[in-house]
Design a protein around this motif. Structure first.
Motif, mmCIF file in Angstrom:
data_model
loop_
_atom_site.group_PDB
_atom_site.id
_atom_site.type_symbol
_atom_site.label_atom_id
_atom_site.label_comp_id
_atom_site.label_asym_id
_atom_site.label_seq_id
_atom_site.Cartn_x
_atom_site.Cartn_y
_atom_site.Cartn_z
ATOM 1 N N CYS A 52 0.856 -1.190 0.000
ATOM 2 C CA CYS A 52 0.000 0.000 0.000
ATOM 3 C C CYS A 52 0.892 1.240 0.000
ATOM 4 C CB CYS A 52 -0.918 0.010 1.220
ATOM 5 S SG CYS A 52 -1.962 1.487 1.249
ATOM 6 N N THR A 53 0.641 2.127 -0.951
ATOM 7 C CA THR A 53 1.474 3.324 -1.051
ATOM 8 C C THR A 53 0.905 4.480 -0.236
ATOM 9 O OG1 THR A 53 0.326 3.820 -3.105
ATOM 10 C CG2 THR A 53 2.485 2.781 -3.294
ATOM 11 N N ASP A 54 -0.251 4.263 0.373
ATOM 12 C CA ASP A 54 -0.844 5.289 1.219
ATOM 13 C C ASP A 54 -0.245 5.158 2.619
ATOM 14 O OD1 ASP A 54 -2.388 7.156 2.468
ATOM 15 O OD2 ASP A 54 -4.195 5.916 2.540
ATOM 16 N N PRO A 60 -4.129 -1.376 4.810
ATOM 17 C CA PRO A 60 -3.999 -1.000 3.402
ATOM 18 C C PRO A 60 -5.247 -0.226 2.959
ATOM 19 C CG PRO A 60 -3.717 -3.376 3.715
ATOM 20 C CD PRO A 60 -4.132 -2.813 5.029
ATOM 21 N N CYS A 61 -5.058 0.808 2.131
ATOM 22 C CA CYS A 61 -6.204 1.660 1.777
ATOM 23 C C CYS A 61 -7.167 0.963 0.820
ATOM 24 C CB CYS A 61 -5.708 2.969 1.171
ATOM 25 S SG CYS A 61 -4.972 2.761 -0.478
ATOM 26 N N GLY A 62 -6.662 0.024 0.026
ATOM 27 C CA GLY A 62 -7.533 -0.724 -0.886
ATOM 28 C C GLY A 62 -7.783 -0.029 -2.209
ATOM 29 N N VAL A 63 -7.319 1.239 -2.369
ATOM 30 C CA VAL A 63 -7.627 1.966 -3.608
ATOM 31 C C VAL A 63 -6.389 2.482 -4.338
ATOM 32 C CG1 VAL A 63 -9.973 2.635 -2.959
ATOM 33 C CG2 VAL A 63 -8.048 4.077 -2.261
ATOM 34 N N CYS A 64 -5.213 2.441 -3.697
ATOM 35 C CA CYS A 64 -4.021 2.953 -4.379
ATOM 36 C C CYS A 64 -3.536 1.916 -5.399
ATOM 37 C CB CYS A 64 -2.926 3.270 -3.356
ATOM 38 S SG CYS A 64 -2.177 1.786 -2.646
ATOM 39 N N CYS A 67 -2.246 -1.368 -3.801
ATOM 40 C CA CYS A 67 -3.323 -2.228 -3.283
ATOM 41 C C CYS A 67 -4.062 -2.925 -4.418
ATOM 42 C CB CYS A 67 -4.318 -1.396 -2.470
ATOM 43 S SG CYS A 67 -3.726 -0.986 -0.816
HETATM 44 ZN ZN LIG Z 1 -3.212 1.270 -0.672
#
Ligand SMILES: [Zn+2]
Length: 329
Positions: A52-54, A60-64, A67
């Protein structure tokens, strides 16, 4: 799957989360424990966290992009090695070495998951050992091993070992039911018990489809008011059904043993099972009324004898017939 959705293994999860958030990860971990207990699930949660890059969030953000790539199974920095045939081969480790000569594509960490690491023979193990001794930067090695076979001690010495214990039956049953909604609560609990608290193993048993046959056998054993000839006919029919299984006959024996064990326990201490949520109570009650203590223990012995005969490669049909005629009495 993020850590928040991992069931159980609280100590391992908390330790790993702490190491992930304070950036103090070692370069190699060995997750050791019984098969199907959740080791790979935890390893994937670690990878999800790292990709996860957030930065800054615990989950984990699930949208980057990181992810999304990992969720789709296409993250370029996630390498997963499984046994080819019965073992992980030296060629697989050599190929891995070539891939690790390059820096991770996304600029973060690369995760190398080596599943069933205990299957590596000495040659492959020694090749991996060289990688672990001089790990290329920005790579995290996650080795997963069942306790069934010992690991090379030299590899163990290069890894932080995290032990995974079986889950409580109730928790294992919840996970099993989540994955197999067609099972009722009692079936999920029975599989949890039979798998020794390892949901992954239980789901494999479910896939082998032995539960419907087990239920058929129990119904056949408990049916009342039949003539002697009908009883023998029923026993032989069930024996044929059992012997016809391609695989999983040992699991059927395990399930029958569990059934009679609960009936025996129930007969020894009436009502004790009412307070034991892990007990397979519903069917053991009629079994207790049907057979006395000594008959129940005879049946347990018959199942043990059948399991031993099967392990000695005795004729399956004959083993099943002898067993069923003893159980149905
Ligand atoms: Zn993420």
């Amino acid at each position: 799957m993020p850590f928040s959705q991992v069931h159980g293994h609280l100590r391992a999860v908390q330790l790993l989360q702490r190491l992930l958030t304070n950036g103090r990860l070692a370069h190699a971990y060995l997750f050791s424990g019984p098969e199907g207990v959740g080791k790979a699930t935890v390893a994937r949660a670690m990878a999800a966290h790292l990709f996860c890059t957030d930065a800054g969030s615990l989950e984990p953000c699930g949208v980057c992009p990181g992810c999304l790539q990992f969720a789709s199974g296409n993250h370029p920095d996630f390498l997963s090695i499984q046994p080819e045939g019965v073992s992980i081969k030296i060629d697989q480790i050599r190929a891995l070495k070539k891939q690790l000569a390059f820096s991770p594509f996304a600029g973060g960490m690369r995760v190398v998951l080596i599943d069933q690491a205990q299957t590596m023979r000495r040659e492959a193990g020694n090749s991996l050992l060289k990688l672990l001794e001089e790990p290329p930067p920005d790579n995290l090695f996650l080795l997963i091993a069942s306790e069934a076979e010992p690991m090379l001690p030299t590899i163990l010495s290069r890894c932080q070992v995290i032990a995974f214990a079986p889950l409580a039956y109730e928790l294992a049953a919840e996970i099993i039911a989540d994955h197999s909604p067609q099972l009722n609560d009692q079936e999920a609990l029975m599989l949890a018990k039979l798998s020794g608290g390892c949901p992954g193993k239980a789901l494999a048993m479910e896939a082998a489809q032995v539960l419907p046959l087990h239920e058929q056998i129990i119904a056949g054993l408990l049916e009342e008011g039949r003539s002697r000839a009908k009883i023998v006919e029923e026993a032989l029919f069930l024996a044929r059904e059992m012997a016809a299984l391609n695989s999983g006959l040992d699991l059927v024996f395990d399930l029958l043993r569990l059934f009679f064990k609960d009936a025996l326990l129930d007969a020894l201490q009436p009502d004790s099972l009412d307070n034991n949520p892990a007990a397979v109570v519903k069917e053991s009650l009629p079994a207790r009324e049907r057979w006395n203590l000594s008959q129940l223990s005879d049946k347990m012995r018959a199942i043990d004898a059948a399991a031993k005969a099967l392990a000695r490669n005795c004729n399956r049909g004959l083993v099943c017939e002898v067993l069923m005629l003893q159980l149905i009495k």
